[in-house]
Design an enzyme around this catalytic site. Structure first.
Site, PDB file in Angstrom:
ATOM      1  N   GLY A  72       0.816  -1.201   0.000  1.00  0.00           N
ATOM      2  CA  GLY A  72       0.000   0.000   0.000  1.00  0.00           C
ATOM      3  C   GLY A  72       0.854   1.258   0.000  1.00  0.00           C
ATOM      4  N   GLY A 146      -4.844  -9.272  -6.578  1.00  0.00           N
ATOM      5  CA  GLY A 146      -3.523  -8.988  -7.119  1.00  0.00           C
ATOM      6  C   GLY A 146      -2.548 -10.054  -6.675  1.00  0.00           C
ATOM      7  N   ARG A 169     -10.277  -4.595  -9.956  1.00  0.00           N
ATOM      8  CA  ARG A 169     -10.843  -3.373 -10.535  1.00  0.00           C
ATOM      9  C   ARG A 169     -11.453  -3.638 -11.907  1.00  0.00           C
ATOM     10  NH1 ARG A 169      -6.742   1.483 -10.851  1.00  0.00           N
ATOM     11  NH2 ARG A 169      -5.673  -0.098 -12.096  1.00  0.00           N
ATOM     12  N   ARG A 172     -10.404  -9.961 -15.961  1.00  0.00           N
ATOM     13  CA  ARG A 172      -9.328 -10.596 -16.717  1.00  0.00           C
ATOM     14  C   ARG A 172      -9.410 -12.098 -16.494  1.00  0.00           C
ATOM     15  NH1 ARG A 172      -6.566  -8.710 -12.069  1.00  0.00           N
ATOM     16  NH2 ARG A 172      -5.234 -10.281 -11.069  1.00  0.00           N
ATOM     17  N   ASP A 251      -7.483  -7.667  10.527  1.00  0.00           N
ATOM     18  CA  ASP A 251      -6.088  -7.334  10.836  1.00  0.00           C
ATOM     19  C   ASP A 251      -5.888  -5.824  10.816  1.00  0.00           C
ATOM     20  OD1 ASP A 251      -3.330  -8.002  11.387  1.00  0.00           O
ATOM     21  OD2 ASP A 251      -2.889  -7.367   9.343  1.00  0.00           O
ATOM     22  N   HIS A 275      -2.744  -5.444  12.982  1.00  0.00           N
ATOM     23  CA  HIS A 275      -2.050  -5.085  11.738  1.00  0.00           C
ATOM     24  C   HIS A 275      -0.687  -5.783  11.652  1.00  0.00           C
ATOM     25  CE1 HIS A 275      -1.683  -1.761   8.447  1.00  0.00           C
ATOM     26  NE2 HIS A 275      -1.183  -2.920   8.040  1.00  0.00           N
ATOM     27  N   GLY A 277      -0.095  -8.391   9.322  1.00  0.00           N
ATOM     28  CA  GLY A 277      -0.022  -9.173   8.095  1.00  0.00           C
ATOM     29  C   GLY A 277       1.361  -9.198   7.481  1.00  0.00           C
TER      30      GLY A 277
END
Length: 313
Positions: A72, A146, A169, A172, A251, A275, A277
């Site tokens: 991120g 992703g 988003r 595919r 998380d 948090h 991960g």
């Protein structure tokens, strides 16, 4: 030309760094290690928060690359307007796949099999046996398919699932099957027993899991958030948890860190991890490998990996 590189690790601890640059250690301390105006390549300190991450940016008038150590980039976005044009922002795609995917499976299995209740029972010396849901035969929906989403599916494969549905988003095809566009969520949510959020936090995904999203989840479904807290509307989630209709494993939260006294701490059917991960023993070797590769590419003027955006374009 001599480049100035700011690293949150000591250069001696990294293998494969190119010769030539001046390596400066800075991991968010109050004092900068050198004049920020001379920095060419800035590696953002890991998990130090937005205030620390962006603090030197206004003075980095010569910077060419800003490299995060997270997938991120929301923690550096507030400072991007301070940078000159043409600066490449790169993320750490691939560094956290294993760690985050492991935690996702941990949260799913712990929630379904009632591990938090067993821990509480152990503390009070109670034998809390009973019938619990299995992951086998469940339908899982991965929202944000992703690199990490794919790694999560890799680890789901042995669990004899009924189905894995994937959302990103845009649509595919993959070797495992189709990835549906985010517009397909209204049809997919009612079919999922487990919904995993692993989408980046953007203007489009902020509050994505709001009242309407959550209302479409089937009764008894589990929401797992390993993305960013802001992807979920906390008020809407609390309403669903307190009704007992769904459960959650988080998380990340909004706000974060979750303050004492917040109702989410004691909401029914919720498991919260702080948090974690990314920060595991798997992080350091992968982060160091990424930095060695990126800096060699930078010095040799080769294309960088994981370029998310270029300022001014």
């Amino acid at each position: 030309m001599t480049y100035e590189v700011w690293l949150p690790f000591h250069a001696d601890d990294l293998d494969g760094l190119p010769d030539g640059p001046n390596y400066r250690f800075w991991n968010g301390e109050q004092d900068f290690p050198a004049d920020p105006a001379d920095c060419s390549f800035y590696v953002v300190p890991y998990m130090k928060g937005s205030d620390v991450s962006v603090r030197p940016l206004a003075e980095m008038t010569s910077v060419q690359v800003v490299q995060t150590l997270s997938a991120g980039i929301d923690h550096v976005q507030p400072g991007l307007q301070l940078l000159p044009e043409g600066v490449k922002l790169c993320n750490a795609r691939g560094v956290h796949d294993a760690s985050t995917a492991e935690l996702t499976l941990t949260l799913i299995l712990s929630s379904l099999r009632g591990i938090p209740d067993f821990v509480r029972g152990q503390g009070s010396e109670e034998w809390r046996s009973g019938f619990r849901p299995a992951l086998a035969d469940k339908s899982v929906l991965i929202v944000g398919y992703g690199a990490v989403g794919s790694a999560i599916e890799d680890r789901l494969v042995p669990f004899e699932l009924a189905r894995v549905a994937r959302v990103a988003r845009s649509a595919r095809e993959t070797a495992r099957g189709p990835v549906h566009p985010i517009t397909a969520l209204p049809e997919l949510l009612p079919e999922a027993d487990v919904v995993v959020l692993i989408t980046p936090l953007t203007e489009q995904t902020k509050g994505l899991a709001g009242a309407e999203f959550l209302a479409r989840m089937k009764d008894g479904a589990l929401l797992v958030n390993v993305s960013r807290g802001g992807v979920v509307d906390t008020k809407a989630l609390l309403a669903e948890l307190e009704s007992g209709r769904i459960t959650a494993a988080l998380d990340v939260t909004d706000p974060e860190p979750l303050p004492p006294g917040h109702p989410l701490w004691h909401a029914p059917g919720v498991l919260i991890s702080p948090h974690v991960g990314g920060p595991t023993s798997a992080f350091f070797p992968r982060a160091k490998q990424l930095l060695g590769d990126q800096l060699n590419r930078f010095v040799n003027r080769e294309p960088l990996r994981n370029v998310v955006l270029t300022t001014g374009s």
